[in-house]
Design an enzyme around this catalytic site. Structure first.
Site, mmCIF file in Angstrom:
data_model
loop_
_atom_site.group_PDB
_atom_site.id
_atom_site.type_symbol
_atom_site.label_atom_id
_atom_site.label_comp_id
_atom_site.label_asym_id
_atom_site.label_seq_id
_atom_site.Cartn_x
_atom_site.Cartn_y
_atom_site.Cartn_z
ATOM 1 N N GLU A 43 30.225 16.304 -72.853
ATOM 2 C CA GLU A 43 28.951 16.654 -72.487
ATOM 3 C C GLU A 43 27.954 16.415 -73.660
ATOM 4 O O GLU A 43 27.025 15.807 -73.240
ATOM 5 C CB GLU A 43 29.005 18.176 -72.268
ATOM 6 C CG GLU A 43 29.483 18.464 -70.816
ATOM 7 C CD GLU A 43 28.850 17.875 -69.822
ATOM 8 O OE1 GLU A 43 27.426 17.756 -69.962
ATOM 9 O OE2 GLU A 43 29.431 17.621 -68.631
ATOM 10 N N TYR A 126 22.189 24.287 -71.042
ATOM 11 C CA TYR A 126 22.656 23.208 -70.040
ATOM 12 C C TYR A 126 24.122 23.022 -70.428
ATOM 13 O O TYR A 126 25.051 23.136 -69.413
ATOM 14 C CB TYR A 126 22.194 21.614 -70.148
ATOM 15 C CG TYR A 126 22.900 20.739 -69.711
ATOM 16 C CD1 TYR A 126 23.219 20.582 -68.503
ATOM 17 C CD2 TYR A 126 23.795 19.978 -70.318
ATOM 18 C CE1 TYR A 126 23.889 19.555 -67.673
ATOM 19 C CE2 TYR A 126 24.598 18.901 -69.871
ATOM 20 C CZ TYR A 126 24.770 18.883 -68.804
ATOM 21 O OH TYR A 126 25.655 17.878 -68.150
ATOM 22 N N ASP A 144 20.595 19.331 -65.196
ATOM 23 C CA ASP A 144 19.998 18.032 -66.025
ATOM 24 C C ASP A 144 18.983 17.219 -65.315
ATOM 25 O O ASP A 144 18.763 17.698 -64.157
ATOM 26 C CB ASP A 144 21.479 17.232 -66.507
ATOM 27 C CG ASP A 144 22.306 16.700 -65.040
ATOM 28 O OD1 ASP A 144 21.772 17.157 -64.058
ATOM 29 O OD2 ASP A 144 23.060 15.822 -65.189
#
Ligand code: SF4
Length: 364
Positions: A43, A126, A144
């Site tokens: 990520e 996030y 996102d």
């Protein structure tokens, strides 16, 4: 069309997304993993990086640093070297700091609590939501750029996505749309749906399984979404890098703390407010200090007009090869390195472009 979100159609939307995901998802090296470290690294790499480019970095990075302990034990210079070319180097430094934190504060076990995950350096809402939901199926929505786009179109939501109000509204909506029973799969599905189906330009709405529910599609206003506030104009900066050569050596400096390129090396740099040529550069005070006592100077333009776009600024870089007759006092504050060993140093992408050109010249 006046669309109302209720328990029934929430499940329909989530179900359609999951079905679509089952048939269309890309096979990616981190996707089958349930190791929070692997999800975390992927990520962070994928922030600001395209999947195709990020995949190679991910594989190299996790081969060298396969777990939290190996990352925590590594030297920052080596981590930056593995990160070289990805940009946004604070992400790599934060990964390192957070890995050390996991070792000391959590005994080397990646924490599973959302708040604990969020407390690690470089992990925002996030990423914490992605890790908590992908690994432990916790019902935290991820939001996102892809999710913003999908939701703004599905619900024809006009709130600008780049405002605190927009962030709050879209996060709430993302939570409402999610079927908590499949939180991790749902989050991955909606992100992938945004990346592959509900793409920024000209999505193929006719084949979209959600078109019946999509307010923007039904109002023929897809192009209007997502709404953004006016962006501030980026600042232009003019960088002049000096590849100074003296008896097979050159000089580098290391960027200091608080800088986006912190810890990376670059050639001595002179920045000007507007474009100048080498004659103009020689009038610059920093140039004079650097080359005072250098004797005869031979210069050539190594590479000109390299444009490098960052989030709020555009850099225009010129690289000069500068041969000098004597080593100067002004160079003493830089690291002296052998020209043939430049590739050992972690450098920003901009410098890397020039090093590649140098290598090309040598091998021609
Ligand atoms: S119909 Fe078009 S705009 Fe709406 S969700 Fe599908 S691809 Fe996106």
């Amino acid at each position: 069309m006046n669309y109302i979100l209720n328990d029934e159609n929430i499940l329909v939307i989530s179900g359609l997304l999951l079905d679509w995901y089952g048939e269309n998802r890309r096979i990616l090296p981190w996707r089958e993993s349930s190791d929070p470290y692997i999800i975390w690294v992927s990520e962070i790499i994928l922030q600001q990086t395209r999947v195709a480019q990020g995949q190679d970095y991910f594989l190299r990075f996790t081969e060298r640093f396969p777990d939290v302990a190996s990352l925590a034990a590594a030297e920052e210079d080596e981590i930056l070297k593995y990160w070289q070319g990805l940009g946004y180097y604070s992400r790599a430094r934060n990964l390192h700091a957070a890995a050390k934190d996991v070792m000391t504060r959590f005994g080397g076990i990646f924490p599973s609590g959302y708040k604990d995950i969020l407390s690690l350096k470089g992990i925002g809402e996030y990423t914490a939501a992605a890790i908590a939901s992908f690994v432990w199926n916790k019902p935290y929505p991820v939001v996102d750029g892809n999710v913003f786009r999908v939701l703004s179109r599905l619900f024809a939501l006009n709130t600008p996505i780049d405002t605190p109000k927009g962030k709050k509204q879209f996060t709430e909506l993302a939570g409402l749309v999610m079927n908590p029973q499949y939180a991790g799969q749902h989050n991955q599905a909606i992100m992938e749906f945004g990346a592959l189906q509900c793409v920024p330009q000209n999505p193929d709405c006719e084949i979209c399984p959600l078109k019946e529910y999509c307010m923007a599609y039904n109002a023929r206003t897809v192009r209007q979404y997502p709404v953004k506030q006016n962006k501030t104009k980026p600042r232009n900066r003019y960088f002049h890098y000096l590849y100074i050569i003296y008896e097979g050596n050159t000089w580098l400096s290391r960027r200091g703390p608080g800088d986006i390129w912190e810890g990376l090396y670059e050639f001595p740099l002179i920045e000007t407010d507007s474009p100048v040529d080498f004659a103009g550069l020689q009038q610059n005070e920093a140039f004079r200090k650097l080359f005072e006592g250098a004797g005869r100077i031979n210069f050539s333009v190594g590479l000109a007009g390299v444009k490098h776009v960052l989030s709020h600024q555009i850099l225009y870089a010129t690289f000069y090869n500068v041969e000098i007759e004597h080593e100067t006092e002004g160079l003493k504050s830089f690291h002296s390195v052998q020209c043939g060993e430049l590739e050992k140093y972690a450098v920003p992408r901009l410098i890397h472009i020039y090093l590649e050109k140098l290598e090309g010249n040598l091998s021609e």
